[in-house]
Motif scaffolding. Structure first.
Motif, PDB file in Angstrom:
ATOM      1  N   ILE A  62       0.849  -1.195   0.000  1.00  0.00           N
ATOM      2  CA  ILE A  62       0.000   0.000   0.000  1.00  0.00           C
ATOM      3  C   ILE A  62       0.883   1.243   0.000  1.00  0.00           C
ATOM      4  N   ASN A  63       1.981   1.209   0.737  1.00  0.00           N
ATOM      5  CA  ASN A  63       2.908   2.340   0.749  1.00  0.00           C
ATOM      6  C   ASN A  63       3.536   2.553  -0.623  1.00  0.00           C
ATOM      7  N   LEU A  68      -3.815   1.938  -4.457  1.00  0.00           N
ATOM      8  CA  LEU A  68      -3.944   0.539  -4.857  1.00  0.00           C
ATOM      9  C   LEU A  68      -5.346   0.041  -4.504  1.00  0.00           C
ATOM     10  N   THR A  69      -5.950  -0.734  -5.395  1.00  0.00           N
ATOM     11  CA  THR A  69      -7.266  -1.292  -5.079  1.00  0.00           C
ATOM     12  C   THR A  69      -7.095  -2.574  -4.268  1.00  0.00           C
ATOM     13  N   LEU A  74      -4.750  -7.967  -3.505  1.00  0.00           N
ATOM     14  CA  LEU A  74      -4.961  -9.420  -3.489  1.00  0.00           C
ATOM     15  C   LEU A  74      -4.048 -10.104  -4.492  1.00  0.00           C
ATOM     16  N   ASP A  75      -3.956  -9.516  -5.667  1.00  0.00           N
ATOM     17  CA  ASP A  75      -3.123 -10.078  -6.726  1.00  0.00           C
ATOM     18  C   ASP A  75      -1.649 -10.059  -6.329  1.00  0.00           C
ATOM     19  N   PHE A  76      -1.168  -8.947  -5.764  1.00  0.00           N
ATOM     20  CA  PHE A  76       0.230  -8.852  -5.340  1.00  0.00           C
ATOM     21  C   PHE A  76       0.558  -9.866  -4.258  1.00  0.00           C
ATOM     22  N   LEU A  77      -0.327  -9.982  -3.283  1.00  0.00           N
ATOM     23  CA  LEU A  77      -0.037 -10.834  -2.125  1.00  0.00           C
ATOM     24  C   LEU A  77      -0.316 -12.311  -2.383  1.00  0.00           C
ATOM     25  N   LEU A 111      -6.777   2.071  -1.473  1.00  0.00           N
ATOM     26  CA  LEU A 111      -6.118   2.012  -0.181  1.00  0.00           C
ATOM     27  C   LEU A 111      -4.948   2.986  -0.116  1.00  0.00           C
ATOM     28  N   ARG A 112      -4.820   3.645   1.011  1.00  0.00           N
ATOM     29  CA  ARG A 112      -3.697   4.554   1.263  1.00  0.00           C
ATOM     30  C   ARG A 112      -3.307   4.417   2.729  1.00  0.00           C
ATOM     31  N   LEU A 113      -2.013   4.605   2.980  1.00  0.00           N
ATOM     32  CA  LEU A 113      -1.569   4.640   4.371  1.00  0.00           C
ATOM     33  C   LEU A 113      -1.870   6.016   4.950  1.00  0.00           C
TER      34      LEU A 113
END
Length: 172
Positions: A62-63, A68-69, A74-77, A111-113
């Motif tokens: 997210i950082n 990021l959606t 989900l795809d990255f992780l 999503l954002r921090l």
């Protein structure tokens, strides 16, 4: 002191890229130990907050990609929606991540921090950056390039292009 299967002066088999099973086992063990050390400091920080490595990975990505959606994360992780929802819910409730309705698609969540989330990410990655910087400085530029090549080659071919493309986008 036990001698590693990987030396500064490579053996003929290492030069030919024909490694013995013992050399490969030693490489696997070195990866286990390196990973243990690489994650030790962040694990202590995460544990003190009741978080785990899934929280760290979510905060990291997210950082790196504000906005990021959830589906992109989900795809990255490569985790289930259920496990990610548990992690995200906790991060949102604790004020580390904010979830906004997408501007183009109101069904999406971007999503954002938060400032507190960025501070946590900086704390978590700081020790890892110091460890990697020290190791890379010690190893030298050729070894750094070789290490990256090995890591890239270890990623499944069907995932590699997507992962490397995301890294390239991050650099630009």
């Amino acid at each position: 002191m036990a001698q590693s299967g990987f030396s500064i002066n490579p053996t003929r088999s290492e030069q030919l890229l024909f490694l013995t099973d013992d050399q490969l086992r030693q490489g696997i063990e070195l990866m286990f130990f390196a990973y243990r050390e690489f994650t030790a400091d962040p694990d202590r920080i995460l544990d003190s907050r009741g978080y785990g490595r899934a929280h760290h990975r979510a905060v990291h990505f997210i950082n790196r990609r504000p906005g990021l959606t959830v589906n992109e994360l989900l795809d990255f992780l490569g985790v289930t929606k259920q496990s990610l929802n548990r992690v995200l819910r906790q991060l949102v409730e604790d004020g580390l991540v904010e979830s906004r309705v997408g501007a183009a698609d109101r069904r999406q969540r971007n999503l954002r921090l938060t400032e507190a989330g960025r501070a946590l990410e900086h704390e978590l990655s700081g020790a890892q950056r110091r460890r990697m910087r020290a190791a890379f400085s010690l190893a030298g530029p050729e070894a750094v390039h070789g290490f990256r090549t090995v890591l890239e080659a270890m990623i499944d071919p069907e995932t590699r292009e997507r992962v490397l493309g995301a890294l390239d986008r991050d650099r630009s």
